[in-house]
Enzyme design. Structure first.
Site, PDB file in Angstrom:
ATOM      1  N   GLY A 135       0.815  -1.054   0.152  1.00  0.00           N
ATOM      2  CA  GLY A 135      -0.114  -0.209   0.059  1.00  0.00           C
ATOM      3  C   GLY A 135       0.881   1.097  -0.025  1.00  0.00           C
ATOM      4  O   GLY A 135       2.059   1.362   0.418  1.00  0.00           O
ATOM      5  N   CYS A 136       0.313   2.306  -0.483  1.00  0.00           N
ATOM      6  CA  CYS A 136       1.188   3.723  -0.373  1.00  0.00           C
ATOM      7  C   CYS A 136       1.515   4.267   0.871  1.00  0.00           C
ATOM      8  O   CYS A 136       2.638   4.623   0.995  1.00  0.00           O
ATOM      9  CB  CYS A 136       0.157   4.622  -1.164  1.00  0.00           C
ATOM     10  N   PHE A 137       0.663   4.264   1.966  1.00  0.00           N
ATOM     11  CA  PHE A 137       1.076   4.593   3.155  1.00  0.00           C
ATOM     12  C   PHE A 137       1.959   3.619   3.929  1.00  0.00           C
ATOM     13  O   PHE A 137       2.974   4.048   4.427  1.00  0.00           O
ATOM     14  CB  PHE A 137      -0.129   4.750   4.192  1.00  0.00           C
TER      15      PHE A 137
END
Length: 326
Positions: A135-137
């Protein structure tokens, strides 16, 4: 010979960036872009930055014999799609949803997905057939704390504050994605229970088994389009020089993660596959700043990076992108 590539779920922000990267990658040919809601439409009608670049159209049919399949579906939909559709045994799959990121969910039928964070486990990615793209975070935050966990130095809780751009919410409209709400505004959401915490805690335990430190993560919405700016701090007994040296040693062979000697800011990474990390010491706290482009290093760029590793290409191939610095 070029790889034949298929994309499932072609209309979103992540897919748009993936298409842009693949069209400019020297070793790939886009075989099909699957989108039931846009079948028959030119790709540039949806991704308008691609006008003049491609005449490809979306389709509602699938070629099961492509070399690589990218899944750009909403979270929870990749599993259902793969259960309904068969692909060749030689087709490698890179999933950009959260369906297979956790150990408990990594296997579907005879497919076992490898967590695709190159700075964590490049060797496993090289030999993998199925990748769960982070995921990005999760990418930004893990790259901020990996060196500490790898050296057994997480002795206290970790406090993280991070802000993401509007593209992180996807293309579907909601109250908090409308311009009139987002512009000149700032807010937090999913305080201390964001879904990416599962990935982060899993990695911490992988590197520092038995670690009892808790991650307190406050995600925020920013009024800009793309990028993630994250700050993390935790207790650190060494000097700032020791902290910086620790991070530089850990990332010395990383192709896209760099430790800066100066304070970092988000414009350094937007439109690139880079993560830039800054390290400071304040009292007994080590402060780590981590910045990425949520659509590239946080999604599509990292997916291409994983594809390059899986096929033995130069890791940076097709990803030498300049930041939108001005």
């Amino acid at each position: 010979m070029k790889l034949e590539v298929g994309i499932i779920g072609g209309a979103g922000y992540t897919a748009g960036e993936l298409i842009r990267l693949l069209l400019n990658h020297p070793n790939t040919n886009i075989n099909f872009i699957f989108s039931t809601s846009n079948a028959g439409n030119k790709v540039y009608k949806i991704h308008q930055d691609l006008i003049g670049t491609t005449e490809l159209s979306f389709t509602d049919t699938i070629n099961p014999n492509v070399d690589v399949l990218f899944l750009c579906l909403g979270h929870g939909n990749s599993t259902a799609f793969l259960e309904k559709n068969e692909f060749s045994n030689t087709t490698k799959i890179i999933d950009l949803s959260n369906d297979f990121r956790l150990k408990a969910d990594e296997t579907l039928d005879n497919k076992t997905f490898v967590y695709g964070l190159p700075e964590l486990q490049k060797e496993k990615i090289v030999t993998a057939n199925y990748i769960a793209n982070p995921g990005c975070f999760a990418t930004a935050l893990q790259l901020a704390i990996l060196p500490l966990a790898a050296n057994g130095l997480l002795k206290d809780d970790i406090h993280i504050n991070a802000v993401t751009g509007a593209t992180g919410a996807g293309t579907s409209l909601s109250k908090t994605t409308h311009f009139t709400w987002r512009d000149n505004n700032f807010s937090h959401y999913k305080a201390f229970n964001h879904q990416h915490l599962g990935e982060i805690n899993q990695t911490i335990q992988q590197l520092q088994s038995g670690c009892e430190s808790k991650v307190f993560f406050m995600p925020n919405r920013g009024n800009f389009s793309r990028g993630i700016f994250a700050t993390a701090y935790t207790t650190f007994e060494g000097t700032v020089e020791e902290g910086i040296a620790l991070y530089k040693e850990f990332y010395k062979d990383a192709k896209f993660t760099f430790v800066s000697d100066e304070a970092v800011h988000m414009k350094q990474v937007v439109n690139t596959n880079k993560c830039i990390v800054g390290v400071e010491k304040h009292g007994n706290k080590l402060l780590i700043t981590s910045v990425i482009d949520n659509l590239l290093k946080g999604a599509s760029g990292q997916a291409i990076q994983n594809m390059n590793l899986m096929y033995g290409f130069e890791e940076t191939l097709g990803l030498n992108l300049k930041a939108n610095y001005f």
